[in-house]
Design an enzyme around this catalytic site. Structure first.
Site, PDB file in Angstrom:
ATOM      1  N   LYS A  84       7.912 -64.563   5.057  1.00  0.00           N
ATOM      2  CA  LYS A  84       7.655 -65.291   6.306  1.00  0.00           C
ATOM      3  C   LYS A  84       8.512 -64.814   7.461  1.00  0.00           C
ATOM      4  CE  LYS A  84       5.604 -69.527   4.746  1.00  0.00           C
ATOM      5  NZ  LYS A  84       5.884 -70.740   4.019  1.00  0.00           N
ATOM      6  N   GLY A  85       9.519 -63.996   7.151  1.00  0.00           N
ATOM      7  CA  GLY A  85      10.486 -63.738   8.223  1.00  0.00           C
ATOM      8  C   GLY A  85      10.416 -62.368   8.868  1.00  0.00           C
ATOM      9  N   ILE A 149       3.467 -55.633  -6.973  1.00  0.00           N
ATOM     10  CA  ILE A 149       2.650 -55.672  -8.193  1.00  0.00           C
ATOM     11  C   ILE A 149       1.243 -55.170  -7.876  1.00  0.00           C
ATOM     12  CG2 ILE A 149       3.936 -57.597  -9.221  1.00  0.00           C
ATOM     13  CD1 ILE A 149       1.370 -59.340  -8.528  1.00  0.00           C
ATOM     14  N   ASP A 150       0.843 -55.202  -6.594  1.00  0.00           N
ATOM     15  CA  ASP A 150      -0.537 -54.870  -6.216  1.00  0.00           C
ATOM     16  C   ASP A 150      -0.850 -53.370  -6.278  1.00  0.00           C
ATOM     17  OD1 ASP A 150      -0.611 -57.580  -5.572  1.00  0.00           O
ATOM     18  OD2 ASP A 150      -0.230 -57.222  -3.442  1.00  0.00           O
ATOM     19  N   MET A 192      -4.246 -61.383  -9.325  1.00  0.00           N
ATOM     20  CA  MET A 192      -3.794 -61.067  -7.970  1.00  0.00           C
ATOM     21  C   MET A 192      -4.092 -59.610  -7.629  1.00  0.00           C
ATOM     22  SD  MET A 192      -0.174 -62.953  -7.399  1.00  0.00           S
ATOM     23  CE  MET A 192      -0.105 -64.650  -6.848  1.00  0.00           C
ATOM     24  N   ARG A 194      -4.281 -58.751  -3.920  1.00  0.00           N
ATOM     25  CA  ARG A 194      -4.619 -58.768  -2.497  1.00  0.00           C
ATOM     26  C   ARG A 194      -5.927 -58.018  -2.249  1.00  0.00           C
ATOM     27  NH1 ARG A 194      -0.634 -60.698   1.295  1.00  0.00           N
ATOM     28  NH2 ARG A 194       1.048 -60.402  -0.193  1.00  0.00           N
ATOM     29  N   HIS A 294       0.799 -66.274 -10.124  1.00  0.00           N
ATOM     30  CA  HIS A 294       2.192 -65.817 -10.064  1.00  0.00           C
ATOM     31  C   HIS A 294       2.780 -65.473 -11.418  1.00  0.00           C
ATOM     32  CE1 HIS A 294       1.607 -67.655  -6.133  1.00  0.00           C
ATOM     33  NE2 HIS A 294       2.528 -66.816  -5.714  1.00  0.00           N
ATOM     34  N   LEU A 295       2.049 -65.761 -12.509  1.00  0.00           N
ATOM     35  CA  LEU A 295       2.548 -65.303 -13.819  1.00  0.00           C
ATOM     36  C   LEU A 295       2.689 -63.779 -13.794  1.00  0.00           C
ATOM     37  CD1 LEU A 295       0.365 -67.522 -16.161  1.00  0.00           C
ATOM     38  CD2 LEU A 295       2.847 -67.647 -15.866  1.00  0.00           C
TER      39      LEU A 295
END
Ligand code: F6P
Length: 370
Positions: A84-85, A149-150, A192, A194, A294-295
């Site tokens: 987020k930052g 991980i993607d 997951m 993306r 998220h596993l």
């Protein structure tokens, strides 16, 4: 021998966590210490610098050898992370009450100058590497390390974290085969990744899935239904279907949990549930859905990811020692090399439609949605 007068470096981890981050940190700290350099950790991306008041024990802290002892096999990141930052587009409440973005990157440069930090190792995915590139252009000495991980980063054969995610997804598929077979069901497994289908494709083939839907090939529901029905007619009365969270239907429909907002990206999810519902309706087969979510980001990194992480960390320190900046360490089998951040920032690596892995899926009779 130390060149370019480096005495002190800092390291930060940004974006979603991935197995192998701690191994990178350990490798950087030790390789730096062995050159006589000091290493500092920045907490939660750049928040340790941008919000020092949030951290009682300091937003930036000295990382010694003893602090990184025995952490290489642990998931997560001892530094913390955030997606987020982004300091270049920092969400801020504007005078009129709306939420806008401001550029806070100068505060990072000022901090490095004030604390006499000579360089930054930035570990992250596309977002973090784009930030690293901007900081490099503003004069900071920066080296990037490709994490996700993607596996969707360009110019590196693979990122660390991906192998662990694929290994775990494969184990889950193995386990789900039993229920699919025992109960003659369709098991839909959402993974997951993306906007790239790497996890779905690799785990799908390794885990003997019967269909794999991925963002690179807009799926045709009729083809998937026909595939399941054909298997049934052939006496194979159960199916395992892997669906990448970013897979979209031929009509362009993409399943989104939360739209993008100032400060964070769109959150994908829900495609597994929808595909399962349609399959149940149209095939009449009992269908269940499992969302791995998220596993896939947790757990101990595989030996491959640990080794890649250690090699990347050491190579990042070597790159700084060689006087480089504005580069990302990359895997170019059998070695690591350096790629200009410019060539990586803002790009995405999808599964090529002519890849032999995708062709393998087709050759094995796995439905890929077209
Ligand atoms: O990039 C890693 C990733 O896990 C993607 O696969 C997924 O779309 C996203 O991050 C989820 O992010 P969050 O943890 O913010 O929900």
């Amino acid at each position: 021998m130390t060149h370019h007068h480096i005495k002190r470096i800092a390291i930060c981890t940004g974006g979603g966590d991935a197995p192998g981050l701690n191994a990178v940190i350990r490798s950087v700290v030790i390789a730096a210490a062995n050159r006589g350099w000091e290493c500092y950790g920045i907490r939660d991306g750049f928040n340790g610098i941008l919000f020092p008041e949030r951290y009682v024990e300091g937003g930036v802290f000295r990382l010694t050898r003893s602090q990184v002892r025995d952490i290489g096999h642990l998931g997560g990141t001892m530094l913390g992370s955030t997606n987020k930052g982004n300091p270049l587009h920092f969400p801020t409440r504007m005078p009129d009450g709306s939420v806008g973005e401001i550029d806070r990157s100068n505060e990072i440069l000022e901090y490095f100058a004030r604390k006499e930090l000579d360089a930054l190792v930035s570990v992250g995915g596309d977002g973090s590497l784009t930030i690293a590139n901007a900081l490099h252009h503003k004069g900071l000495r920066v080296v990037g390390v490709p994490k996700t991980i993607d596996n969707d980063l360009d110019k590196t054969m693979t990122t660390f974290g991906f192998d662990t995610a694929v290994a775990f997804a494969t184990e889950c598929l193995d386990r789900l085969h039993s229920t699919a077979e025992s109960h003659q069901r369709v098991m839909v497994v959402e993974v997951m990744g993306r906007y790239a289908g790497w996890i779905a494709l690799h785990a799908g083939i390794a885990g003997n899935a019967h269909a794999i839907l991925m963002p690179e090939i807009a799926y045709d529901m009729d083809k998937l239904v026909a595939h399941i029905n054909r298997r049934d007619a052939d006496g194979q009365v159960y199916s395992v279907v892997v669906v990448a969270e970013g897979a979209s239907q031929r009509d362009g429909h993409l399943d989104v949990l939360e739209p993008a907002e100032v400060g964070h990206a769109e959150r994908l999810g829900g495609v597994g549930e929808r595909v399962a519902r349609v399959l149940q309706e149209r095939t009449g087969k009992d269908t269940r859905v499992v969302v791995l979510g998220h596993l896939l980001r947790g757990g101990s990194p595989t030996a491959f990811d640990r080794l890649a992480s250690m090699r990347f960390g050491a190579a990042a320190v070597r790159a700084l020692d060689e006087g480089l900046s504005g580069v990302m360490v990359a895997l170019a089998f059998p070695n690591v090399n350096y790629i200009a951040l410019e060539e990586v920032a803002g790009r995405m690596k999808a599964v090529p439609l002519d890849s032999d892995t995708l062709q393998t899926a087709r050759d094995l009779g796995i439905c890929v949605g077209d």
